[in-house]
Design a protein around this motif. Sequence first.
Motif, PDB file in Angstrom:
ATOM      1  N   ALA A   1     -13.410   4.083  -8.559  1.00  0.00           N
ATOM      2  CA  ALA A   1     -12.223   3.223  -8.530  1.00  0.00           C
ATOM      3  C   ALA A   1     -10.978   4.014  -8.177  1.00  0.00           C
ATOM      4  CB  ALA A   1     -12.048   2.539  -9.891  1.00  0.00           C
ATOM      5  N   ARG A   2     -10.795   5.185  -8.778  1.00  0.00           N
ATOM      6  CA  ARG A   2      -9.585   5.969  -8.536  1.00  0.00           C
ATOM      7  C   ARG A   2      -9.511   6.460  -7.100  1.00  0.00           C
ATOM      8  NH1 ARG A   2      -7.169   8.084 -13.219  1.00  0.00           N
ATOM      9  NH2 ARG A   2      -5.614   8.970 -11.804  1.00  0.00           N
ATOM     10  N   VAL A   3     -10.629   6.887  -6.532  1.00  0.00           N
ATOM     11  CA  VAL A   3     -10.625   7.382  -5.152  1.00  0.00           C
ATOM     12  C   VAL A   3     -10.293   6.256  -4.179  1.00  0.00           C
ATOM     13  CG1 VAL A   3     -12.083   8.289  -3.298  1.00  0.00           C
ATOM     14  CG2 VAL A   3     -12.171   9.325  -5.570  1.00  0.00           C
ATOM     15  N   VAL A   4     -10.948   5.106  -4.352  1.00  0.00           N
ATOM     16  CA  VAL A   4     -10.691   3.967  -3.460  1.00  0.00           C
ATOM     17  C   VAL A   4      -9.233   3.523  -3.575  1.00  0.00           C
ATOM     18  CG1 VAL A   4     -11.234   1.547  -3.013  1.00  0.00           C
ATOM     19  CG2 VAL A   4     -13.078   3.178  -3.434  1.00  0.00           C
ATOM     20  N   MET A   5      -8.703   3.454  -4.808  1.00  0.00           N
ATOM     21  CA  MET A   5      -7.320   3.013  -4.996  1.00  0.00           C
ATOM     22  C   MET A   5      -6.329   4.018  -4.416  1.00  0.00           C
ATOM     23  SD  MET A   5      -7.223   1.100  -8.721  1.00  0.00           S
ATOM     24  CE  MET A   5      -7.843   2.491  -9.644  1.00  0.00           C
ATOM     25  N   ALA A   6      -6.636   5.323  -4.533  1.00  0.00           N
ATOM     26  CA  ALA A   6      -5.740   6.343  -3.978  1.00  0.00           C
ATOM     27  C   ALA A   6      -5.680   6.257  -2.460  1.00  0.00           C
ATOM     28  CB  ALA A   6      -6.202   7.728  -4.416  1.00  0.00           C
TER      29      ALA A   6
ATOM     30  N   GLY B   1      -6.434   3.605  -0.623  1.00  0.00           N
ATOM     31  CA  GLY B   1      -5.772   2.343  -0.280  1.00  0.00           C
ATOM     32  C   GLY B   1      -4.267   2.419  -0.442  1.00  0.00           C
ATOM     33  N   GLY B   2      -3.809   3.083  -1.503  1.00  0.00           N
ATOM     34  CA  GLY B   2      -2.372   3.225  -1.727  1.00  0.00           C
ATOM     35  C   GLY B   2      -1.693   4.041  -0.654  1.00  0.00           C
ATOM     36  N   PHE B   3      -2.350   5.128  -0.246  1.00  0.00           N
ATOM     37  CA  PHE B   3      -1.759   5.958   0.805  1.00  0.00           C
ATOM     38  C   PHE B   3      -1.733   5.209   2.133  1.00  0.00           C
ATOM     39  CE2 PHE B   3      -1.479   9.362   3.939  1.00  0.00           C
ATOM     40  CZ  PHE B   3      -0.479  10.145   3.382  1.00  0.00           C
ATOM     41  N   PHE B   4      -2.779   4.427   2.420  1.00  0.00           N
ATOM     42  CA  PHE B   4      -2.794   3.635   3.655  1.00  0.00           C
ATOM     43  C   PHE B   4      -1.663   2.604   3.638  1.00  0.00           C
ATOM     44  CE2 PHE B   4      -4.098  -0.252   5.899  1.00  0.00           C
ATOM     45  CZ  PHE B   4      -4.241   0.260   7.183  1.00  0.00           C
ATOM     46  N   LEU B   5      -1.417   2.011   2.476  1.00  0.00           N
ATOM     47  CA  LEU B   5      -0.341   1.024   2.371  1.00  0.00           C
ATOM     48  C   LEU B   5       1.012   1.679   2.635  1.00  0.00           C
ATOM     49  CD1 LEU B   5      -0.394  -2.010   1.710  1.00  0.00           C
ATOM     50  CD2 LEU B   5       0.212  -1.423  -0.642  1.00  0.00           C
ATOM     51  N   PHE B   6       1.218   2.890   2.106  1.00  0.00           N
ATOM     52  CA  PHE B   6       2.458   3.616   2.375  1.00  0.00           C
ATOM     53  C   PHE B   6       2.618   3.881   3.865  1.00  0.00           C
ATOM     54  CE2 PHE B   6       4.413   5.736  -1.543  1.00  0.00           C
ATOM     55  CZ  PHE B   6       4.069   4.671  -2.356  1.00  0.00           C
TER      56      PHE B   6
ATOM     57  N   LEU C   1      -7.643  -3.933  -4.717  1.00  0.00           N
ATOM     58  CA  LEU C   1      -8.098  -4.336  -3.381  1.00  0.00           C
ATOM     59  C   LEU C   1      -7.514  -5.687  -2.984  1.00  0.00           C
ATOM     60  CD1 LEU C   1     -11.854  -3.228  -3.390  1.00  0.00           C
ATOM     61  CD2 LEU C   1      -9.955  -2.200  -2.131  1.00  0.00           C
ATOM     62  N   THR C   2      -7.484  -6.624  -3.927  1.00  0.00           N
ATOM     63  CA  THR C   2      -6.896  -7.945  -3.642  1.00  0.00           C
ATOM     64  C   THR C   2      -5.427  -7.805  -3.268  1.00  0.00           C
ATOM     65  OG1 THR C   2      -8.417  -8.983  -5.213  1.00  0.00           O
ATOM     66  CG2 THR C   2      -6.458 -10.239  -4.560  1.00  0.00           C
ATOM     67  N   ARG C   3      -4.705  -7.034  -4.073  1.00  0.00           N
ATOM     68  CA  ARG C   3      -3.281  -6.812  -3.810  1.00  0.00           C
ATOM     69  C   ARG C   3      -3.071  -6.133  -2.465  1.00  0.00           C
ATOM     70  NH1 ARG C   3      -1.797  -3.625  -8.236  1.00  0.00           N
ATOM     71  NH2 ARG C   3      -1.998  -1.703  -7.049  1.00  0.00           N
ATOM     72  N   SER C   4      -3.890  -5.128  -2.166  1.00  0.00           N
ATOM     73  CA  SER C   4      -3.721  -4.372  -0.919  1.00  0.00           C
ATOM     74  C   SER C   4      -3.984  -5.239   0.306  1.00  0.00           C
ATOM     75  CB  SER C   4      -4.655  -3.150  -0.911  1.00  0.00           C
ATOM     76  OG  SER C   4      -4.313  -2.245  -1.938  1.00  0.00           O
ATOM     77  N   ILE C   5      -5.036  -6.049   0.238  1.00  0.00           N
ATOM     78  CA  ILE C   5      -5.374  -6.911   1.384  1.00  0.00           C
ATOM     79  C   ILE C   5      -4.247  -7.904   1.657  1.00  0.00           C
ATOM     80  CG2 ILE C   5      -6.929  -8.737   2.178  1.00  0.00           C
ATOM     81  CD1 ILE C   5      -9.173  -7.205   0.685  1.00  0.00           C
ATOM     82  N   ILE C   6      -3.735  -8.517   0.588  1.00  0.00           N
ATOM     83  CA  ILE C   6      -2.648  -9.484   0.759  1.00  0.00           C
ATOM     84  C   ILE C   6      -1.392  -8.778   1.280  1.00  0.00           C
ATOM     85  CG2 ILE C   6      -1.116 -11.107  -0.415  1.00  0.00           C
ATOM     86  CD1 ILE C   6      -3.438 -11.690  -2.338  1.00  0.00           C
ATOM     87  N   CYS C   7      -1.100  -7.604   0.715  1.00  0.00           N
ATOM     88  CA  CYS C   7       0.103  -6.870   1.130  1.00  0.00           C
ATOM     89  C   CYS C   7       0.007  -6.415   2.579  1.00  0.00           C
ATOM     90  CB  CYS C   7       0.324  -5.665   0.213  1.00  0.00           C
ATOM     91  SG  CYS C   7       0.976  -6.093  -1.404  1.00  0.00           S
TER      92      CYS C   7
END
Length: 258
Positions: free
Chosen positions: A14-19, A21-26, A150-156
């Motif tokens: 979970a932490r790796v995927v979220m990290a 995803g967060g960097f991609f969003l930035f 993941l839900t938040r990232s896809i929508i964002c």
Amino acid sequence: MNPFVRSLSSVAAARVVMAIGGFFLFWLIATEAGTETLGGFALVLSLFLATQQLPLLGLHIPIARDIANGTRSPLEVFRGVLPISLFSAVVLMLVVVVVGRLAYPPALNNAFVLIALAIVPAAITGIAEAILIGQQRMEIIARVALTENLTRSIICIGLILAHAPLPWLFATLLVCRVGAGIFYLRLFPEARGRLSSVSPFLSQVPAFLGIAVLATVAARMDLLILGGLARVVEAGVYAPAARLYEFGLLVPSIVATA
């Protein structure tokens, strides 16, 4: 499977995927909306992350300990801690709104209001997660966090590509936080019963609140101070580098959490 290995693998994934995803969003915000928008997003997000654990006033540790050794049941914990957590969440919500209006640009006011509202469901999710840690059921926390992220990232991502205003991103964050809170309320139906005395828990607050505040200051205050003292665009320059630094700390934090 050994409980520690199960917890470690769930948290790590979970932490790796979220990290990532967060960097991609930035990166996407920086390329689509510019450094100043990224700075505003990173600044408000940092305050959101800083406030999510504070409604419990540091009681995560004694809650997990008491559940693990059988001193208290989830029923006792929820009915005793929920009044404390909700009251703290409301106070923090008001503080965040006031600080956002006084210390940061007016363009971020609506975003600060939205993350302030997101503190309220944290009053529920924090208790549930502390109980699950005590029960060695970290895989549930990991699944909820991963689904929410993941839900938040896809929508964002869709909102960013559509050039939606910054508050829309934080409205998405708020809705996802409410969803996580509802899930935990369904997982622990005892949370919906009659509240009980808070005094056994209040007596433990002074010892653990300082730990929670110091941990928050050490982890999140850099962007908040930079955004308050300098321009938001400079926070946008700093934020990606800070994310890379946090990624470097991922392995020890995963082991510590598991």
